[in-house]
Design an enzyme around this catalytic site. Structure first.
Site, PDB file in Angstrom:
ATOM      1  N   GLY A 235       0.820  -1.212   0.000  1.00 18.48           N
ATOM      2  CA  GLY A 235       0.000   0.000   0.000  1.00 18.48           C
ATOM      3  C   GLY A 235       0.848   1.254   0.000  1.00 18.48           C
ATOM      4  O   GLY A 235       1.764   1.410  -0.820  1.00 18.48           O
ATOM      5  N   GLY A 238       4.599   1.178  -0.433  1.00 21.64           N
ATOM      6  CA  GLY A 238       5.204   0.750  -1.695  1.00 21.64           C
ATOM      7  C   GLY A 238       5.161  -0.757  -1.875  1.00 21.64           C
ATOM      8  O   GLY A 238       4.240  -1.422  -1.406  1.00 21.64           O
ATOM      9  N   ALA A 239       6.162  -1.292  -2.543  1.00 21.71           N
ATOM     10  CA  ALA A 239       6.179  -2.734  -2.822  1.00 21.71           C
ATOM     11  C   ALA A 239       7.616  -3.239  -2.767  1.00 21.71           C
ATOM     12  O   ALA A 239       8.556  -2.507  -3.071  1.00 21.71           O
ATOM     13  CB  ALA A 239       5.577  -2.998  -4.197  1.00 21.71           C
ATOM     14  N   GLY A 265      -4.894  -3.384  -6.228  1.00 20.00           N
ATOM     15  CA  GLY A 265      -3.999  -4.542  -6.338  1.00 20.00           C
ATOM     16  C   GLY A 265      -3.978  -5.096  -7.755  1.00 20.00           C
ATOM     17  O   GLY A 265      -2.923  -5.503  -8.265  1.00 20.00           O
ATOM     18  N   ASP A 266      -5.135  -5.114  -8.392  1.00 17.85           N
ATOM     19  CA  ASP A 266      -5.202  -5.610  -9.774  1.00 17.85           C
ATOM     20  C   ASP A 266      -4.457  -4.656 -10.705  1.00 17.85           C
ATOM     21  O   ASP A 266      -3.754  -5.089 -11.621  1.00 17.85           O
ATOM     22  CB  ASP A 266      -6.661  -5.734 -10.232  1.00 17.85           C
ATOM     23  CG  ASP A 266      -7.489  -6.552  -9.259  1.00 17.85           C
ATOM     24  OD1 ASP A 266      -6.936  -7.491  -8.654  1.00 17.85           O
ATOM     25  OD2 ASP A 266      -8.678  -6.242  -9.080  1.00 17.85           O
TER      26      ASP A 266
HETATM   27  O1  KDG Z   1      -9.750  -6.820  -6.772  1.00 16.22           O
HETATM   28  C1  KDG Z   1     -11.013  -6.249  -6.981  1.00 16.22           C
HETATM   29  C2  KDG Z   1     -11.988  -7.318  -6.781  1.00 16.22           C
HETATM   30  O2  KDG Z   1     -12.086  -7.582  -5.410  1.00 16.22           O
HETATM   31  C3  KDG Z   1     -13.358  -7.046  -7.253  1.00 16.22           C
HETATM   32  O3  KDG Z   1     -13.396  -6.604  -8.563  1.00 16.22           O
HETATM   33  C4  KDG Z   1     -14.270  -8.208  -7.085  1.00 16.22           C
HETATM   34  O4  KDG Z   1     -13.114 -10.068  -8.006  1.00 16.22           O
HETATM   35  C5  KDG Z   1     -13.666  -9.577  -7.075  1.00 16.22           C
HETATM   36  C6  KDG Z   1     -13.757 -10.311  -5.824  1.00 16.22           C
HETATM   37  O5  KDG Z   1     -13.881 -11.520  -5.900  1.00 16.22           O
HETATM   38  O6  KDG Z   1     -13.714  -9.732  -4.752  1.00 16.22           O
END
Ligand code: KDG
Length: 325
Positions: A235, A238-239, A265-266
């Site tokens: 967060g 950083g990473a 995160g995605d």
């Molecule tokens: O990372 C985002 C996801 O949490 C959201 O789009 C919904 O895929 C999802 C989940 O299962 O929570």
């Protein structure tokens, strides 16, 4: 199928209904509709950055399913792996928004079209593995059903047979299963992956170690167990990447106001993979990941803030300019 994909992402696409104002769910009267689902988010993030992504998943033969398919297609994601399941409904999530404390998410996905994903859906796109560079998976899909778990295992087999690297984002969803069940299922996937992403807590669950704030022990445990490299998403801190050599760290991009914490995160995974596809090194990949995460945090919904290639460059350049005229 168009031009061969560079990344194949597999999972459940969802429609997300996000509360329009800050209030407990019981008091929310209107919602905005968004396309969501962790793996679909990564596919869109990659497409915005100019990479070719193929999405594999199931939607119902309903309006929400059409919204998802049109949305992904409109973003330039290859949707030839999207199956329309006439017998089931598209998965749905509802999320409230709170000014203070965590917001609650309700899933309406049990028995959904997305959860009926199975190995035949992966076999249907088997040819795409020949020439693809990455397979992106998350720990959500195996929690959905035995069939969905089987689809993930089949995809891993195809990736291995075709020299496709595997990227695995733990994405622990405690509303879907217990930590024990998640660890038992996800540990073998994590130690067989080329890159694993997770926050300190998620990595500790999968590595079966006591959680620490920096996540490094969990990352080292997974890496020693077989994961190619492990990225701890921290967060605002950083990473950090744990791989063969010294740890590599990158600072977060400062976010003036977190508009929506979900989906960052995605976005990070999309930025990280896009950088590797460009031939950049791990330090640059972490910077791209952090910048994409910051952009996602700054906009409503999972997809809205995902940057284009030009927007990413501007963010990384940190010009200090607030208006481009
Ligand atoms: O990372 C985002 C996801 O949490 C959201 O789009 C919904 O895929 C999802 C989940 O299962 O929570």
């Amino acid at each position: 199928m168009g031009q061969a994909p560079e990344v194949i992402a597999i999972g459940e696409p969802l429609v997300a209904l996000l509360a329009d104002g800050s209030a407990p769910l019981a008091d929310v009267e209107s919602f905005s509709r968004h396309v969501a689902g962790a793996e679909a988010n990564v596919a869109v993030g990659l497409a915005r950055l100019g990479r070719r992504a193929l999405f594999v998943g199931r939607v119902g033969d309903d309006g929400f399913g059409r919204t998802i398919t049109r949305g992904l297609r409109g973003e330039g994601v290859d949707v030839s792996g999207v199956v329309v399941d006439a017998a089931r409904r598209t998965g749905l999530l509802v999320r409230e928004r709170r000014a203070l404390g965590p917001s609650e998410v309700l899933y309406y996905r049990q028995g959904s079209a997305g959860s009926a994903l199975g190995p035949p859906d992966v076999d249907a796109v088997a040819a795409a593995f020949d020439g693809a560079r990455w397979l992106h998976l998350t720990g959500i899909t195996p929690a959905l059903s035995d069939g969905a778990h089987g689809a993930v295992l089949r995809a891993i087999e195809l990736a291995r047979a075709n020299d496709v690297r595997i990227s695995f984002d733990v994405n622990l969803r405690r509303r879907l299963w217990s930590d024990e069940a998640a660890a038992a299922c996800l540990h073998p996937i994590a130690v067989g992956a080329d890159v694993v992403f997770g926050d300190a807590d998620e990595l500790a669950v999968v590595a079966r170690v006591v959680a620490s704030a920096d996540g490094l022990e969990a990352a080292r445990t997974l890496q020693a167990g077989g994961s190619g490299s492990v990225v701890v998403k921290r967060g605002a801190a950083g990473a950090t990447l744990i791989g063969q050599g010294m740890p590599v760290a990158a600072a977060a991009v400062t976010v003036a106001r977190v508009v929506d914490p979900v989906g960052a995160g995605d976005a990070f995974c999309a930025g990280y993979l896009a950088a590797l596809l460009e031939g950049l090194d791990a330090a640059a990949a972490l910077r791209w990941g952090n910048a994409c995460a910051a952009a996602a945090l700054s906009a409503e919904g999972d997809l809205v803030g995902l940057p284009t290639r030009l927007e990413l460059e501007r963010l990384i350049a940190e010009t200090g300019t607030d208006t481009i005229r």
